[in-house]
Design a protein around this motif. Structure first.
Motif, PDB file in Angstrom:
ATOM      1  N   VAL A  75       0.816  -1.212   0.000  1.00  0.00           N
ATOM      2  CA  VAL A  75       0.000   0.000   0.000  1.00  0.00           C
ATOM      3  C   VAL A  75       0.853   1.266   0.000  1.00  0.00           C
ATOM      4  CG1 VAL A  75      -1.648   1.334   1.384  1.00  0.00           C
ATOM      5  CG2 VAL A  75      -2.017  -1.101   1.035  1.00  0.00           C
ATOM      6  N   PHE A  76       1.820   1.365   0.892  1.00  0.00           N
ATOM      7  CA  PHE A  76       2.624   2.586   0.960  1.00  0.00           C
ATOM      8  C   PHE A  76       3.638   2.673  -0.170  1.00  0.00           C
ATOM      9  CE2 PHE A  76       1.185   2.168   5.419  1.00  0.00           C
ATOM     10  CZ  PHE A  76       0.392   3.305   5.425  1.00  0.00           C
ATOM     11  N   ARG A  77       4.145   1.539  -0.644  1.00  0.00           N
ATOM     12  CA  ARG A  77       5.035   1.555  -1.801  1.00  0.00           C
ATOM     13  C   ARG A  77       4.293   2.077  -3.036  1.00  0.00           C
ATOM     14  NH1 ARG A  77       7.234  -1.940   1.405  1.00  0.00           N
ATOM     15  NH2 ARG A  77       5.767  -3.639   1.178  1.00  0.00           N
ATOM     16  N   GLU A  78       3.007   1.733  -3.156  1.00  0.00           N
ATOM     17  CA  GLU A  78       2.210   2.233  -4.273  1.00  0.00           C
ATOM     18  C   GLU A  78       2.103   3.758  -4.232  1.00  0.00           C
ATOM     19  OE1 GLU A  78      -1.545   0.193  -4.224  1.00  0.00           O
ATOM     20  OE2 GLU A  78      -0.591  -1.765  -4.494  1.00  0.00           O
ATOM     21  N   LEU A  79       1.972   4.327  -3.035  1.00  0.00           N
ATOM     22  CA  LEU A  79       1.921   5.784  -2.915  1.00  0.00           C
ATOM     23  C   LEU A  79       3.229   6.418  -3.356  1.00  0.00           C
ATOM     24  CD1 LEU A  79       0.119   6.341   0.513  1.00  0.00           C
ATOM     25  CD2 LEU A  79      -0.863   6.326  -1.789  1.00  0.00           C
ATOM     26  N   LEU A  80       4.345   5.809  -2.954  1.00  0.00           N
ATOM     27  CA  LEU A  80       5.647   6.331  -3.373  1.00  0.00           C
ATOM     28  C   LEU A  80       5.834   6.208  -4.877  1.00  0.00           C
ATOM     29  CD1 LEU A  80       7.885   4.910  -0.509  1.00  0.00           C
ATOM     30  CD2 LEU A  80       7.112   7.274  -0.814  1.00  0.00           C
ATOM     31  N   TYR A  81       5.347   5.109  -5.445  1.00  0.00           N
ATOM     32  CA  TYR A  81       5.457   4.911  -6.885  1.00  0.00           C
ATOM     33  C   TYR A  81       4.647   5.973  -7.641  1.00  0.00           C
ATOM     34  CZ  TYR A  81       5.699   2.597 -11.403  1.00  0.00           C
ATOM     35  OH  TYR A  81       5.933   2.321 -12.722  1.00  0.00           O
ATOM     36  N   ARG A  82       3.438   6.245  -7.169  1.00  0.00           N
ATOM     37  CA  ARG A  82       2.616   7.290  -7.800  1.00  0.00           C
ATOM     38  C   ARG A  82       3.314   8.650  -7.735  1.00  0.00           C
ATOM     39  NH1 ARG A  82      -3.468   6.224  -5.625  1.00  0.00           N
ATOM     40  NH2 ARG A  82      -3.841   8.250  -6.575  1.00  0.00           N
ATOM     41  N   PHE A  83       3.963   8.902  -6.611  1.00  0.00           N
ATOM     42  CA  PHE A  83       4.692  10.167  -6.467  1.00  0.00           C
ATOM     43  C   PHE A  83       5.857  10.219  -7.457  1.00  0.00           C
ATOM     44  CE2 PHE A  83       7.936  12.812  -4.286  1.00  0.00           C
ATOM     45  CZ  PHE A  83       7.255  14.021  -4.357  1.00  0.00           C
ATOM     46  N   LYS A  84       6.589   9.119  -7.575  1.00  0.00           N
ATOM     47  CA  LYS A  84       7.729   9.067  -8.509  1.00  0.00           C
ATOM     48  C   LYS A  84       7.263   9.229  -9.955  1.00  0.00           C
ATOM     49  CE  LYS A  84       9.429   5.239 -10.167  1.00  0.00           C
ATOM     50  NZ  LYS A  84       9.710   5.144 -11.595  1.00  0.00           N
ATOM     51  N   GLU A  85       6.217   8.524 -10.323  1.00  0.00           N
ATOM     52  CA  GLU A  85       5.771   8.506 -11.718  1.00  0.00           C
ATOM     53  C   GLU A  85       5.034   9.773 -12.139  1.00  0.00           C
ATOM     54  OE1 GLU A  85       6.167   6.009 -14.269  1.00  0.00           O
ATOM     55  OE2 GLU A  85       7.767   5.605 -12.825  1.00  0.00           O
ATOM     56  N   ARG A  86       4.158  10.278 -11.267  1.00  0.00           N
ATOM     57  CA  ARG A  86       3.277  11.384 -11.665  1.00  0.00           C
ATOM     58  C   ARG A  86       3.455  12.651 -10.846  1.00  0.00           C
ATOM     59  NH1 ARG A  86      -2.128   7.708 -11.993  1.00  0.00           N
ATOM     60  NH2 ARG A  86      -1.280   6.943 -10.057  1.00  0.00           N
ATOM     61  N   GLY A  87       4.302  12.585  -9.811  1.00  0.00           N
ATOM     62  CA  GLY A  87       4.438  13.741  -8.933  1.00  0.00           C
ATOM     63  C   GLY A  87       3.220  13.947  -8.060  1.00  0.00           C
TER      64      GLY A  87
END
Length: 155
Positions: A75-87
């Motif tokens: 769950v939290f890794r997905e949030l970090l991934y969204r931040f990395k990919e889309r800001g």
């Protein structure tokens, strides 16, 4: 004679409940091991006529938290991934309820509002550990206390 607290009024930490709400989806965070959220007050020193020392006045606060849980959710890794990919910086709420059915003080619920990750684990392994856990650090912008412990007899 002064009153003393009964041993059964010590709240069992294992009886807590933790829910995380992200993007309208509510997760039962049963894999949580521990969580701590604190308020750090910002103070300014105030000169006071007639005193050799200064007074202290609260002028704001910052909410800081950390949590440890079993390494079995992304769950939290997905949030970090969204931040990395889309800001896209995601905010979420954490609700913690402490209730021990034996204690006479009842239950307390605290909702940490608008939490935002500072750090989280991306990948992990250990050949020496029996199980894997991970920690997150976060800030929060607001909080509510919809349920409060009652007072102990003798307070």
């Amino acid at each position: 004679m002064t009153g003393t607290m009964n041993a059964w009024d010590a709240i069992s930490s294992a009886m807590a409940e933790c829910y995380v709400t992200i993007d309208g989806r509510r997760y039962n965070f049963m894999q949580a091991i521990d969580l701590e959220a604190k308020i750090t007050k910002k103070k300014m020193q105030v000169p006071v006529l007639g005193k050799t020392g200064r007074g202290n006045k609260g002028v704001g606060w910052t909410g800081l938290g950390s949590a440890k849980f079993h390494y079995n959710t992304s769950v939290f890794r997905e949030l970090l991934y969204r931040f990395k990919e889309r800001g896209e910086d995601m905010y979420f709420d954490i609700q913690v309820t402490n209730e021990d059915p034996i204690a006479t003080v009842g239950r307390q619920t605290v909702i940490l509002k608008d939490c935002n990750l500072d750090s989280a684990v991306l990948a992990k392994f250990s050949a020496e550990e029996e199980y894997l856990d991970e920690e997150i650090r976060f800030t929060f912008e607001d909080f509510e206390i919809p349920e409060k412990f009652g007072e102990l007899a003798g307070m």
